[in-house]
Design a protein around this motif. Structure first.
Motif: not given
Lengths: 245, 246
Positions: B99-114
């Motif tokens: 995944x791209x950097x921002x795709x990784x962060x978007x996924x983990x942001x969803x999980x972390x509810x950020x």
């Protein structure tokens, strides 16, 4: 379990696949190409091609999703992403259903392509409707995914995960009735085949593609596939452990 | 590097009370205890293989066969309610290489509810501007570990457990990260950072020295220097080991 985490996981799995166009091409092209190969191999023996090719349309997604899921989940386990997820507010069901939705969608695409080629271009016939074959194909893909997920817990490397295909899938393919009717097998093998998930998947497909009425056996087949899928997912959830040694 | 932090006044964010951890037939941690006060950077120092990672895994609640009590923010380690309060970065970058950097962060942001705004913030924090669309697997090891760190920062956790976050990094980026760690600590975050290089020990408010599965010291850089009479922390660590008579 939260819908947003489930959908985010499904989207993430699809993003990962999208980065890998070769895998997508293989997913969509290979089953149809193999079916075409079979068509020419049984040149002039349409009856034989019909007997093997029609159910096979619904079995390809099972085989391929088993392989893909076992390796994808093994990667999650070995690269530490699963461990990270286990420290985050995400349920195990979110991960399982996320994978299920993503691979279910891929399986649907695959089923449409292979059924389109088989039933429209190569003259295969599904007495009870090609759409029913496609629908069973998607169900079988989810079954393959659930079993692949479970299998990934027993592999330490990708080499091992790949071997599960000949070790667990090939025997099921040989004994499910696709190549030899189960009634003609040695009785021991016939009994063994009752314990194999693919037997029920194949049996349902064979009934849908032959003209005889579906009957209650078809219902039993479908319920068996659904039941085994749920059992495999439940066992798979047990292998997604928050704490590991 | 606030020697001014008075431990007695700070409540503990992490309390480990004499834990043993078994792996296979043998114990890898022997009666390990520590206290990490709220809003401090605690360094976990020791040679590789001494049990640092196992201890950190126990604190975030992913280590099996832990005997003894670990409390994080007043709750037993691994409690479900801690999952949104504790950030954990493993030694190997645990992000999706495809995944791209921002795709990784978007996924983990969803999980972390950020929120989405947090993504830009954490990219800023770890200095990955301009790399948002790069596929993570194509980045250097140091950049990848910063993507991993950024993912853990998304949920603004109150406790951050970082396993060797600065290994293999450019000295400039390393210094920047340590500044970031202190800024986070100043805003009330508790950090537990492991390292096997003693030159990072001086950066920490508190120091935990580990060797062969045992906690040798729970101290501060100043107290360690005083105890050993050595200015250099590497030598001070050696002096402690020798005084233990091992």
């Amino acid at each position: 379990m939260t819908p947003s985490a489930t959908l985010a996981t499904a989207r993430r799995v699809l993003w990962q696949i999208r980065r890998d166009p070769r895998t997508i091409a293989l997913l969509l092209v290979v089953p149809a190409a193999l079916l075409t190969l079979l068509y020419f191999a049984f040149d002039g023996q349409q009856q034989v091609f019909q007997g093997i090719g029609a159910p096979l349309c619904g079995l390809f997604p099972f085989i391929i999703m088993f392989l893909i899921t076992s390796i994808a989940m093994l990667r999650e386990r070995t690269t530490g992403t699963l461990e990270r997820l286990m420290t985050l507010p995400i349920g195990k069901a979110d991960i399982l259903f996320g994978y299920g939705i993503a691979f279910g969608l891929l399986a649907a695409l695959q089923a449409i392509v292979v059924c389109g080629v088989g039933f429209f271009a190569l003259g295969l016939d599904a007495a009870h409707g090609a759409w029913l074959v496609a629908l069973l194909a998607i169900g079988n893909a989810v079954l393959g995914m659930a079993l692949g997920l479970l299998a990934s817990a027993f592999a330490q490397t990708e080499f091992q995960a790949v071997q599960f295909m000949p070790a667990f899938i090939l025997p099921q393919l040989l004994l499910c009735g696709l190549f030899v009717p189960r009634d003609d097998m040695a009785s021991l093998l016939d009994t063994v085949s009752y314990l194999m998930p693919l037997t029920y998947a194949y049996d349902a497909l064979a009934r849908v593609t032959s003209p005889a009425p579906l009957g209650s056996d078809f219902t039993i087949d479908v319920l068996a596939v659904i039941g085994i899928t749920i059992a495999a997912l439940a066992l798979g959830a047990v292998t997604l452990r928050r704490r590991t040694p | 590097m606030s020697e001014t932090v008075d431990i007695a006044e700070q409540p503990a964010a992490i309390t480990v009370s004499g834990i043993d951890v078994r792996r296979g037939e043998s114990n890898v941690l022997h009666s390990v205890s520590l206290v990490a006060p709220v809003g401090t950077v605690t360094g976990l120092l020791g040679p590789s293989g001494c049990g640092k990672s196992t201890l950190m895994r126990a604190i975030v609640g992913v280590q099996d066969h832990v005997e003894g009590r670990i409390e994080v923010l007043g709750k037993p380690a691994g409690s479900a309610s801690l999952r949104s309060l504790v950030g954990y970065v493993t030694q190997a970058p645990s992000v999706y290489a495809d995944l791209s950097v921002s795709e990784n962060l978007r996924y983990f942001a969803k999980i972390a509810r950020a929120g989405r705004d947090r993504i830009a913030e954490v990219i800023d924090t770890v200095g990955l501007h301009g790399f948002e669309d790069r596929v993570t697997g194509s980045l250097s090891g140091g950049q990848r570990s910063r993507v991993s760190l950024a993912s853990a920062l998304l949920g603004s956790p109150e406790v951050l457990v970082l396993d060797e976050p600065t290994v293999g990094l450019d000295p400039v980026i390393r210094a920047e990260l340590w500044r970031t760690f202190h800024a986070l600590a100043d805003s009330g975050t508790t950090l537990l950072v492991s390292s096997h290089v003693m030159d990072e020990a001086g950066e920490c408010d508190r120091l935990l020295l580990m060797r062969e599965g045992r906690m040798l010291r729970d101290t501060t850089p100043a107290a360690l220097r005083e105890e050993s009479g050595e200015e250099d922390l590497q030598k001070a660590f050696l002096a402690v080991i020798e005084s233990e008579g091992s």
